[in-house]
Enzyme design. Structure first.
Site, PDB file in Angstrom:
ATOM      1  N   THR A   1     -11.159  -6.904  -0.519  1.00  9.90           N
ATOM      2  CA  THR A   1     -10.544  -5.808  -1.273  1.00  9.90           C
ATOM      3  C   THR A   1      -9.018  -5.879  -1.236  1.00  9.90           C
ATOM      4  O   THR A   1      -8.439  -6.423  -0.284  1.00  9.90           O
ATOM      5  CB  THR A   1     -11.016  -4.460  -0.660  1.00  9.90           C
ATOM      6  OG1 THR A   1     -10.189  -3.413  -1.141  1.00  9.90           O
ATOM      7  CG2 THR A   1     -10.914  -4.451   0.865  1.00  9.90           C
ATOM      8  N   ASP A   2      -8.393  -5.287  -2.230  1.00  9.20           N
ATOM      9  CA  ASP A   2      -6.918  -5.185  -2.224  1.00  9.20           C
ATOM     10  C   ASP A   2      -6.446  -4.171  -1.177  1.00  9.20           C
ATOM     11  O   ASP A   2      -5.252  -4.104  -0.869  1.00  9.20           O
ATOM     12  CB  ASP A   2      -6.392  -4.809  -3.622  1.00  9.20           C
ATOM     13  CG  ASP A   2      -6.905  -3.468  -4.131  1.00  9.20           C
ATOM     14  OD1 ASP A   2      -7.768  -2.838  -3.473  1.00  9.20           O
ATOM     15  OD2 ASP A   2      -6.433  -3.035  -5.207  1.00  9.20           O
ATOM     16  N   GLU A   3      -7.390  -3.370  -0.628  1.00 10.36           N
ATOM     17  CA  GLU A   3      -6.990  -2.323   0.324  1.00 10.36           C
ATOM     18  C   GLU A   3      -6.472  -2.909   1.639  1.00 10.36           C
ATOM     19  O   GLU A   3      -5.814  -2.216   2.408  1.00 10.36           O
ATOM     20  CB  GLU A   3      -8.152  -1.348   0.570  1.00 10.36           C
ATOM     21  CG  GLU A   3      -8.618  -0.732  -0.731  1.00 10.36           C
ATOM     22  CD  GLU A   3      -9.577   0.433  -0.602  1.00 10.36           C
ATOM     23  OE1 GLU A   3      -9.597   1.091   0.439  1.00 10.36           O
ATOM     24  OE2 GLU A   3     -10.295   0.681  -1.582  1.00 10.36           O
TER      25      GLU A   3
ATOM     26  N   TYR B   1     -11.986   1.450   7.100  1.00 10.93           N
ATOM     27  CA  TYR B   1     -12.624   0.522   6.147  1.00 10.93           C
ATOM     28  C   TYR B   1     -11.716  -0.679   5.882  1.00 10.93           C
ATOM     29  O   TYR B   1     -12.128  -1.835   6.052  1.00 10.93           O
ATOM     30  CB  TYR B   1     -12.947   1.244   4.824  1.00 10.93           C
ATOM     31  CG  TYR B   1     -13.240   0.280   3.689  1.00 10.93           C
ATOM     32  CD1 TYR B   1     -14.361  -0.555   3.721  1.00 10.93           C
ATOM     33  CD2 TYR B   1     -12.399   0.189   2.566  1.00 10.93           C
ATOM     34  CE1 TYR B   1     -14.629  -1.461   2.684  1.00 10.93           C
ATOM     35  CE2 TYR B   1     -12.662  -0.704   1.537  1.00 10.93           C
ATOM     36  CZ  TYR B   1     -13.777  -1.523   1.602  1.00 10.93           C
ATOM     37  OH  TYR B   1     -14.037  -2.426   0.587  1.00 10.93           O
TER      38      TYR B   1
ATOM     39  N   LYS C   1     -12.188  -4.710   6.796  1.00  9.93           N
ATOM     40  CA  LYS C   1     -12.193  -5.790   5.795  1.00  9.93           C
ATOM     41  C   LYS C   1     -11.076  -6.793   6.115  1.00  9.93           C
ATOM     42  O   LYS C   1     -11.255  -8.003   5.952  1.00  9.93           O
ATOM     43  CB  LYS C   1     -12.015  -5.235   4.376  1.00  9.93           C
ATOM     44  CG  LYS C   1     -13.177  -4.425   3.850  1.00  9.93           C
ATOM     45  CD  LYS C   1     -14.486  -5.204   3.712  1.00  9.93           C
ATOM     46  CE  LYS C   1     -14.494  -6.199   2.581  1.00  9.93           C
ATOM     47  NZ  LYS C   1     -15.822  -6.824   2.394  1.00  9.93           N
TER      48      LYS C   1
END
Ligand code: NAD
Ligand code: TYD
Length: 337
Positions: free
Chosen positions: A123-125, A150, A154
């Site tokens: 993810t870009d998060e 989260y 990741k």
């Protein structure tokens, strides 16, 4: 070619299996999924009849189960994860067990079987947050700075995947994509939550001031990007995948949905903000465009209309998903049902 798809009963994984079976009909697919609250075999209705497709219920954090499932596979595509930021704030532990420890087990078994390509969906998060006024975007060289349990889990998994490439030579790719939307998305995430709440005559909860920006990516565009990475991506490389937008905040997305559904703005309800809420994500996807020729097929309005139509036409699916457990979660998260 035989692919092991982990998390194939979830939102993106099931869309990917549908995409792959129609675009690569000769390939064999094994779907390995724990069937958590987010995993739903109804997402694959019709696919189970395909002789090239099989399903194994299992947990990526069990080395025995993973070893059985991966035996004979050429490619692993890892979608399996705990994925919802709000749930990671309520209870971080499953995120570490599945996303970090589970990924490490997949990597160990992939090494043992000399898997030809290990594709890790991220993810870009992991990059943290941009400021609203920032003109720069996330790219493959952006430093990691995750802010939620989260995104931290990741980030941990991405580091492990990269370390298995550098240390052991496992042929990996990582993709860091922005927020997906489309059919079969669990209605805990903003877009399906908003659509289904409006269709039920309920309010749409907007966190804080609603001026948070996401880079919306249609799930089928995402599946095409993963396909290109598997076919033509350079081993060891990371690719950032972003959406169709124009920078657009949550309030504007919800207003677009209300407009398409011909409802007024009285359905909007401002609620308490999420702790540690990332203000803005925006992805520079020029690497995958220039190297692999990828770009999104349509703009946000077209994909959003298509998505809304799918939720209108598939009310049985999401009414079953919004079950007792879902309502329990909803009450805990929002205080009302
Ligand atoms: P999802 O929550 O809809 O589905 C996750 C799937 O993984 C479910 O089927 C679940 O049963 C399965 N799963 C969970 N724990 C497991 C375990 N221990 N072993 C085996 N299976 C397990 O998620 P999604 O939205 O489809 O996301 C898929 C992947 O894409 C995730 O890795 C996520 O981090 C990443 N991603 C998602 C988005 C998004 O907007 N949805 C954006 C960027 C990246
Ligand atoms: P979400 O779909 O949870 O994805 P992520 O947190 O991974 O980006 O949320 C998207 C945006 O919508 C995010 O800024 C949080 C916001 N949001 C709301 O305003 N209300 C809600 O009920 C939800 C679930 C999200």
């Amino acid at each position: 070619m035989k692919l092991l798809i982990t998390g194939g009963a979830g939102f993106i994984g099931s869309n990917f299996i549908r995409y792959w079976t129609s675009n690569h009909p000769d390939d064999e697919i094994v779907n390995f999924d724990k069937l958590t609250y987010a995993g739903n075999l109804e997402n694959l209705k019709g696919i189970e009849k395909n002789k090239k497709y099989s399903f194994i219920q299992g947990d990526i954090s069990s080395i025995e189960q993973v070893t059985k499932a991966m035996d004979g596979a050429d490619i692993v595509v890892n979608f399996a994860a705990e994925t919802h930021v709000d749930r990671s704030i309520l209870e971080p532990a499953p995120f570490i067990i599945t996303n970090v420890a589970g990924t490490q087990i997949l990597l160990d078994v992939a090494l043992k079987f000399e898997i030809k390509r290990f594709m890790h969906i991220s993810t870009d998060e992991v990059f943290g947050s941009l400021e609203l006024e920032d003109t720069n975007k996330f790219n493959e060289r952006t430093n990691y700075n995750p802010a939620s349990p989260y995104s931290a889990s990741k980030a941990g998994s991405d580091h492990l995947v990269r370390s298995y490439y550098h240390t052991y030579g496992l042929p990996i790719n990582i993709s860091n994509c922005s927020n997906n939307f489309g059919p079969y998305q669990f209605p805990e995430k903003l877009i399906p939550l908003a659509i289904t709440n409006i269709l039920e005559g309920k309010k749409v909860p907007v966190y804080g001031d609603g001026l948070y920006v996401r880079d919306w990516l249609y799930v089928e565009d995402h599946c095409r990007a993963i396909d290109l990475i598997l076919q033509k991506g350079r081993i060891g490389e990371t690719y950032c995948i972003g959406g169709v937008a124009e920078e657009i905040n949550n309030l504007s997305v919800i207003k677009k949905i209300l407009n398409i559904l011909e409802k007024d703005e009285s359905s909007i309800e401002y609620v308490k903000d999420r702790p540690g809420h990332d203000r803005k994500y925006s992805v520079d996807w020029s690497k995958i465009k220039n190297e692999l020729g990828w770009s999104p097929l349509h703009g946000l309005d077209e994909w959003l209309t298509q998505t809304i139509n799918w939720y209108k036409d598939n009310q049985d699916w999401w009414k079953r998903v919004k079950n007792k457990d879902y309502l329990k979660y909803y009450k805990k998260q929002y205080g009302t049902v």
